[in-house]
Write an enzyme that holds these catalytic residues in place. Sequence first.
Site, short mmCIF file in Angstrom:
data_model
loop_
_atom_site.label_atom_id
_atom_site.label_comp_id
_atom_site.label_asym_id
_atom_site.label_seq_id
_atom_site.Cartn_x
_atom_site.Cartn_y
_atom_site.Cartn_z
N HIS A 156 41.46 13.06 -30.45
CA HIS A 156 42.47 13.97 -29.92
C HIS A 156 42.06 14.47 -28.54
O HIS A 156 41.46 15.54 -28.39
CB HIS A 156 42.70 15.15 -30.87
CG HIS A 156 43.98 15.87 -30.61
ND1 HIS A 156 45.05 15.84 -31.48
CD2 HIS A 156 44.40 16.62 -29.56
CE1 HIS A 156 46.06 16.54 -30.98
NE2 HIS A 156 45.68 17.05 -29.81
N HIS A 171 43.90 14.55 -24.62
CA HIS A 171 45.04 14.25 -23.76
C HIS A 171 44.57 13.80 -22.38
O HIS A 171 43.52 14.23 -21.89
CB HIS A 171 45.95 15.47 -23.65
CG HIS A 171 46.66 15.80 -24.92
ND1 HIS A 171 47.82 15.17 -25.29
CD2 HIS A 171 46.36 16.67 -25.92
CE1 HIS A 171 48.22 15.66 -26.46
NE2 HIS A 171 47.35 16.56 -26.86
N HIS A 230 51.83 15.23 -33.40
CA HIS A 230 51.36 16.61 -33.50
C HIS A 230 52.18 17.35 -34.55
O HIS A 230 53.39 17.14 -34.67
CB HIS A 230 51.55 17.33 -32.16
CG HIS A 230 50.53 16.98 -31.12
ND1 HIS A 230 50.23 15.70 -30.78
CD2 HIS A 230 49.76 17.78 -30.34
CE1 HIS A 230 49.31 15.71 -29.82
NE2 HIS A 230 49.00 16.96 -29.54
N GLU A 252 50.61 23.21 -35.73
CA GLU A 252 49.83 23.98 -34.76
C GLU A 252 50.60 25.26 -34.43
O GLU A 252 50.21 26.36 -34.83
CB GLU A 252 49.59 23.16 -33.48
CG GLU A 252 48.81 23.93 -32.41
CD GLU A 252 48.81 23.22 -31.07
OE1 GLU A 252 47.93 23.55 -30.24
OE2 GLU A 252 49.69 22.38 -30.83
N ASP A 305 41.08 18.20 -27.34
CA ASP A 305 42.45 18.46 -26.92
C ASP A 305 42.58 18.38 -25.39
O ASP A 305 42.87 17.31 -24.85
CB ASP A 305 42.92 19.82 -27.45
CG ASP A 305 44.43 19.91 -27.56
OD1 ASP A 305 45.13 18.93 -27.26
OD2 ASP A 305 44.93 20.97 -27.98
N ASP A 306 42.40 19.49 -24.69
CA ASP A 306 42.51 19.55 -23.22
C ASP A 306 41.33 20.33 -22.65
O ASP A 306 41.47 21.50 -22.28
CB ASP A 306 43.82 20.23 -22.81
CG ASP A 306 45.05 19.45 -23.23
OD1 ASP A 306 45.29 18.38 -22.67
OD2 ASP A 306 45.77 19.93 -24.13
#
Length: 360
Positions: free
Chosen positions: A30, A32, A218, A221, A299-300
């Site tokens: 995961h 991005h 996704h 969340e 994630d980011d």
Amino acid sequence: MRYRGGGGLRQHLGMERVRDLSQLPKAHLHLHFTGSMRPATLLELADKYGVRLPDALTDALVSGEPPRLRATDERGWFRFQRLYDAARSCLQRPEDIRRLVREAAEEDLRDGSGWLEIQVDPTSYAPRLGGLIPALEIILDAVETTMRETGLGMRVLVAANRMKHPLDARTLARLAVRYRDRGVVGFGLSNDERRGLARDFDRAFAIARDGGLLSAPHGGELTGPASVRDCLDDLGAHRIGHGVRAAEDPRLLKRLADRQVACEVCPASNVALGVYDKPEDVPLRTLFEAGVPVALGADDPLLFGSRLAAQYEIARRHHGFTDAELAELARQSIRASAAPQDVKKRLLEGVDDWLAQEAR
């Protein structure tokens, strides 16, 4: 010696001996595309192209502290998306794409990753790279070159955008299937899950699954367990991006465990976006002890300030995971990946070797 406080918090004492988490072999499922960028790279590219970044983003990058975000309401999500879009606007040429992919791989290798599946919506980069197909080919070429030069196993998960029309998702699904032999392994669905029902994208995911791609949307969340159920029922999910809100429904947890559908849990992201107030509030142990496979992800990291190994440190420090349990988390990430069997075997053996080492 170990003490547990509220929420299972593990208190580290000076005499405790632990293994280096950056040496633990793991898969990263995961991450991005733009969000994988190094802060220094973004600042350099912004200066190169004359892009004025939002003050909140510039201040965060310079200070090393992630920007203050809270995406649990639409205004907060818009602010997060604005920062992300500003960063993406600095990726303007093929050499920028190649640099991002190379640096993302280097960061993952530093954190012990032996397999990376990076997620990207190529339509976001198409206007500057000559169109949708050229954009995806540039990304896949960069991945192939990086794999060859760094030794990191790396593939691409093409993601549609919930904020766009489902017909756009079908186009992307067909494109993803077309490039399956070039390194695309899965199809996802990202952006604000409060927008766009999962069933609106069912045809796109059917195209992807029929074409041999993993389904990894996704869900769970920003909204609750129903979002995870929709991903299972409407999109045939093999993995769930995030999925943490499934912890609110014991029957759903059992369903995920019975089907061995992995949740790509991103603890630092969950806290940064206000899904949970504190790291110990993320229901990581609830998922783990229910038998739900967990693949920790960053994630980011550009916006949330921590990369892959730091997510394992959160599990250790805030959830009391022992080294044996952290090794099992790593195994679950590897098993949930699209890596070839020989790569999985090598990484799993590496996990056993890590656990067999004497703690320091």
